[in-house]
Enzyme design. Structure first.
Site, PDB file in Angstrom:
ATOM      1  N   ILE A  30       5.497  -2.872  -2.593  1.00 31.98           N
ATOM      2  CA  ILE A  30       6.153  -3.843  -3.765  1.00 31.98           C
ATOM      3  C   ILE A  30       7.519  -4.562  -3.336  1.00 31.98           C
ATOM      4  CG2 ILE A  30       7.349  -2.314  -5.361  1.00 31.98           C
ATOM      5  CD1 ILE A  30       5.607  -2.981  -7.341  1.00 31.98           C
ATOM      6  N   GLY A  90      15.565   9.637   3.225  1.00 28.83           N
ATOM      7  CA  GLY A  90      15.477   8.296   2.181  1.00 28.83           C
ATOM      8  C   GLY A  90      14.096   8.011   1.897  1.00 28.83           C
ATOM      9  N   HIS A  97       3.701   8.974   2.619  1.00 29.39           N
ATOM     10  CA  HIS A  97       3.190   7.485   3.104  1.00 29.39           C
ATOM     11  C   HIS A  97       3.793   7.347   4.417  1.00 29.39           C
ATOM     12  CE1 HIS A  97       6.855   7.433   0.512  1.00 29.39           C
ATOM     13  NE2 HIS A  97       7.477   6.507   1.261  1.00 29.39           N
ATOM     14  N   LEU A  98       3.003   6.256   5.169  1.00 31.14           N
ATOM     15  CA  LEU A  98       3.401   5.752   6.269  1.00 31.14           C
ATOM     16  C   LEU A  98       3.811   4.215   6.105  1.00 31.14           C
ATOM     17  CD1 LEU A  98       3.581   5.894   9.443  1.00 31.14           C
ATOM     18  CD2 LEU A  98       1.259   5.668   9.555  1.00 31.14           C
ATOM     19  N   HIS A  99       4.967   3.852   6.448  1.00 30.04           N
ATOM     20  CA  HIS A  99       5.287   2.451   6.286  1.00 30.04           C
ATOM     21  C   HIS A  99       5.098   1.874   7.776  1.00 30.04           C
ATOM     22  CE1 HIS A  99       8.346   2.799   2.934  1.00 30.04           C
ATOM     23  NE2 HIS A  99       8.498   3.963   3.509  1.00 30.04           N
TER      24      HIS A  99
HETATM   25  P1  AMP Z   1      10.444   5.636   0.538  1.00 29.13           P
HETATM   26  O1  AMP Z   1      11.545   5.472   0.593  1.00 29.13           O
HETATM   27  O2  AMP Z   1       9.699   6.148   2.070  1.00 29.13           O
HETATM   28  O3  AMP Z   1       9.982   6.860  -0.417  1.00 29.13           O
HETATM   29  O4  AMP Z   1       9.348   4.499   0.271  1.00 29.13           O
HETATM   30  C1  AMP Z   1       8.721   4.289  -1.087  1.00 29.13           C
HETATM   31  C2  AMP Z   1       8.238   2.608  -0.828  1.00 29.13           C
HETATM   32  O5  AMP Z   1       7.463   2.883  -2.224  1.00 29.13           O
HETATM   33  C3  AMP Z   1       9.400   1.715  -1.349  1.00 29.13           C
HETATM   34  O6  AMP Z   1       9.417   0.735  -0.124  1.00 29.13           O
HETATM   35  C4  AMP Z   1       9.027   0.934  -2.553  1.00 29.13           C
HETATM   36  O7  AMP Z   1       9.339  -0.390  -2.359  1.00 29.13           O
HETATM   37  C5  AMP Z   1       7.551   1.271  -2.468  1.00 29.13           C
HETATM   38  N1  AMP Z   1       6.749   1.048  -3.901  1.00 29.13           N
HETATM   39  C6  AMP Z   1       7.420   1.803  -4.808  1.00 29.13           C
HETATM   40  N2  AMP Z   1       6.483   1.812  -5.907  1.00 29.13           N
HETATM   41  C7  AMP Z   1       5.572   1.150  -5.403  1.00 29.13           C
HETATM   42  C8  AMP Z   1       4.236   0.204  -5.991  1.00 29.13           C
HETATM   43  N3  AMP Z   1       3.964   0.778  -7.174  1.00 29.13           N
HETATM   44  N4  AMP Z   1       3.467  -0.309  -5.288  1.00 29.13           N
HETATM   45  C9  AMP Z   1       3.816  -0.507  -4.053  1.00 29.13           C
HETATM   46  N5  AMP Z   1       4.929  -0.030  -3.257  1.00 29.13           N
HETATM   47  C10 AMP Z   1       5.732   0.701  -4.129  1.00 29.13           C
END
Ligand code: AMP
Ligand code: ZN
Length: 107
Positions: A30, A90, A97-99
């Protein structure tokens, strides 16, 4: 449980889906940190890489293969795959989740 990614997995809140199987899904981040930024998650709630158990090996491989397939689908020549683990690492959302990050202009 109040977990935003569990809610996305159950389609209780919307996301821009790119891929879905019985055990995982991928959707657009997002707040993208790269021109192409997707998240690949297991549908099962696992807090982080630090919380994986022996029976999760196939699931973990599935996340990486899904990211590889998405990268090919989006024609990414190079990309980064990132797992943030714990607050100090971070991680903000406590659902594994995998970026998948890519799409930068070529240097
Ligand atoms: P992390 O810092 O690895 O926990 O990354 C969490 C990621 O989730 C961040 O890049 C946010 O932008 C993304 N995120 C949070 N809420 C949502 C959502 N509802 N839909 C899509 N991405 C999200
Ligand atoms: Zn969850």
């Amino acid at each position: 449980m109040d977990c935003v990614f569990c809610k996305i997995a159950k389609k209780e809140i919307p996301a821009e889906l790119a891929m879905e199987t019985e055990s995982l899904m991928a959707f657009k981040d997002i707040r993208p940190s790269a021109p192409v930024h997707y998240l690949v998650i297991p549908k099962e709630h696992i807090q982080s890489i630090a919380h994986l158990e022996g029976n999760h090996k196939e699931l973990l491989a599935g996340l990486i293969y899904a990211a590889k397939d998405l990268a090919a689908k989006f024609d990414l020549k190079g990309y980064k795959l990132v797992f943030n683990v714990g607050r100090e690492g971070g991680q903000v959302i406590d659902h594994l989740h995998l970026h998948l990050l890519g799409g930068w202009p070529q240097p």
